[in-house]
Design an enzyme around this catalytic site. Structure first.
Site, PDB file in Angstrom:
ATOM      1  N   HIS A  60      -1.534 -60.417   9.696  1.00  0.00           N
ATOM      2  CA  HIS A  60      -0.878 -59.112   9.825  1.00  0.00           C
ATOM      3  C   HIS A  60      -1.343 -58.213   8.692  1.00  0.00           C
ATOM      4  CE1 HIS A  60       1.817 -61.217   7.076  1.00  0.00           C
ATOM      5  NE2 HIS A  60       2.500 -60.116   6.831  1.00  0.00           N
ATOM      6  N   HIS A  62       0.257 -56.422   6.303  1.00  0.00           N
ATOM      7  CA  HIS A  62       0.911 -56.231   5.014  1.00  0.00           C
ATOM      8  C   HIS A  62      -0.107 -56.458   3.898  1.00  0.00           C
ATOM      9  CE1 HIS A  62       5.426 -56.677   6.238  1.00  0.00           C
ATOM     10  NE2 HIS A  62       5.034 -55.419   6.213  1.00  0.00           N
ATOM     11  N   ASP A  64      -0.222 -57.861   1.011  1.00  0.00           N
ATOM     12  CA  ASP A  64      -0.446 -59.153   0.361  1.00  0.00           C
ATOM     13  C   ASP A  64      -1.276 -60.097   1.224  1.00  0.00           C
ATOM     14  OD1 ASP A  64       1.890 -59.185   2.020  1.00  0.00           O
ATOM     15  OD2 ASP A  64       2.512 -61.092   1.149  1.00  0.00           O
ATOM     16  N   HIS A  65      -1.638 -59.653   2.422  1.00  0.00           N
ATOM     17  CA  HIS A  65      -2.479 -60.459   3.304  1.00  0.00           C
ATOM     18  C   HIS A  65      -3.855 -59.836   3.549  1.00  0.00           C
ATOM     19  CE1 HIS A  65       0.732 -63.309   4.713  1.00  0.00           C
ATOM     20  NE2 HIS A  65       1.466 -62.350   4.176  1.00  0.00           N
ATOM     21  N   ASP A 207       3.679 -64.461   8.626  1.00  0.00           N
ATOM     22  CA  ASP A 207       5.086 -64.266   8.276  1.00  0.00           C
ATOM     23  C   ASP A 207       5.927 -64.227   9.545  1.00  0.00           C
ATOM     24  OD1 ASP A 207       3.947 -64.030   5.815  1.00  0.00           O
ATOM     25  OD2 ASP A 207       4.683 -62.007   5.399  1.00  0.00           O
TER      26      ASP A 207
END
Length: 301
Positions: A60, A62, A64-65, A207
């Site tokens: 995804h 976000h 932090d990914h 997540d």
């Protein structure tokens, strides 16, 4: 298949854990699953070669990914990576990545393909079948079921010898052909070879909170990689932010009869409480590991 965790924290880097990044070694090529900020720096402490990475799978968008992805792609080019690379991700990845590379004047010396997937899509990449399923998170998030290729069955040497076939190159012919000839007669090879050996199955979830698609991805997998951002006592927080707890991860592992569970995406709130965290996981599903940065695991071990 061998996995190496490059980042096992959640949200932002900490002194103990970098943000999400996972390398999957398929013997002759490597995949990345997510590429959070600092992933390429983590790779410097491993044997992973950027030029051998053929695919990046983004769960995804976000930060932090994905915030480490443009840098990794640029560095791969700077290190003389010339082989084509495919990045798979949800809708919006292509626009963001192309804009980032364009605005920063980044030139890649290899062919880059960005493929945006949807729920239920399947892909064949490097002889592996990847099934994509949409999970339940505050932001569109997905998971992957990776089916490795089956291996040829073993030659039934006892039966072959009963025919009087001497050892030699013909043994390979029997294994690799539908039929073989010996002393003027033809035989069906399948009668002299055991059943093909199924490939390993790895399920990697982005997540998510518990959901039916997570179960579909994990069912019968040899390895399940599941986020466990929170311990069970913080279940309300987990639900608020669209994450899973330790016991939600172990419950899925038990329900799906997976061979091994590795939990990752661990909140920094548990620094100093690592033993307590591990115990909560392994007490519910003994065949478990709590990932740490640089942990290596070979599927089937």
């Amino acid at each position: 298949m061998k996995l190496q965790f490059l980042g096992t924290g959640s949200g932002m880097p900490s002194k103990q854990r970098n943000v999400s990044g996972l390398a999957l070694d398929l013997s002759n090529v490597t995949w990345l699953i997510d590429c959070g900020e600092g992933t390429q720096h983590q790779m410097l402490y491993t044997k992973i070669k950027p030029r051998k990475v053929t695919a990046v799978w983004v769960t995804h968008l976000h930060g932090d990914h994905v915030f480490g992805l443009p840098g990794f792609l640029s560095t791969r080019s700077a290190l003389d990576g010339t082989a084509p690379l495919t990045v798979y991700g949800p809708k919006g990845l292509k626009k963001w990545l192309e804009a980032t590379l364009r605005v920063t004047g980044s030139h890649l010396g290899y062919e880059l393909t960005v493929t945006e997937y949807s729920d239920g899509d399947t892909f064949i990449q490097d002889d592996h079948l990847v099934t994509v399923r949409k999970l339940e998170h505050r932001f569109p998030s997905f998971g992957f079921r990776i089916d490795g290729p089956e291996k040829p069955g073993m030659l039934r040497v006892d039966l072959v010898r009963e025919l009087g076939v001497p050892s030699g190159p013909i043994y390979r012919t029997i294994k690799e052909s539908d039929r073989f000839e010996f002393e003027g007669k033809w035989y069906d090879s399948k009668e002299y070879v055991t059943e093909p050996i199924p490939g390993k199955i790895v399920a990697i979830l982005g997540d998510t909170i518990p959901c039916e698609n997570a179960r579909k991805l994990a069912d019968g997998a040899d390895l399940l990689v599941h986020e466990a951002t929170f311990m069970e006592a913080e279940q309300a927080l987990a639900r608020k932010y669209g994450h899973s707890t330790t016991r939600e991860a172990t419950a899925l592992a038990n329900a799906c009869a997976v061979g091994k569970l590795i939990v990752t995406h661990i909140s920094a709130r548990y620094v100093g409480r690592e033993e307590e965290f591990v115990q909560e996981v392994v007490s519910d599903f003994p065949s478990s590991l709590v990932a740490t940065d640089f942990l290596e695991y070979t599927v089937g071990d």
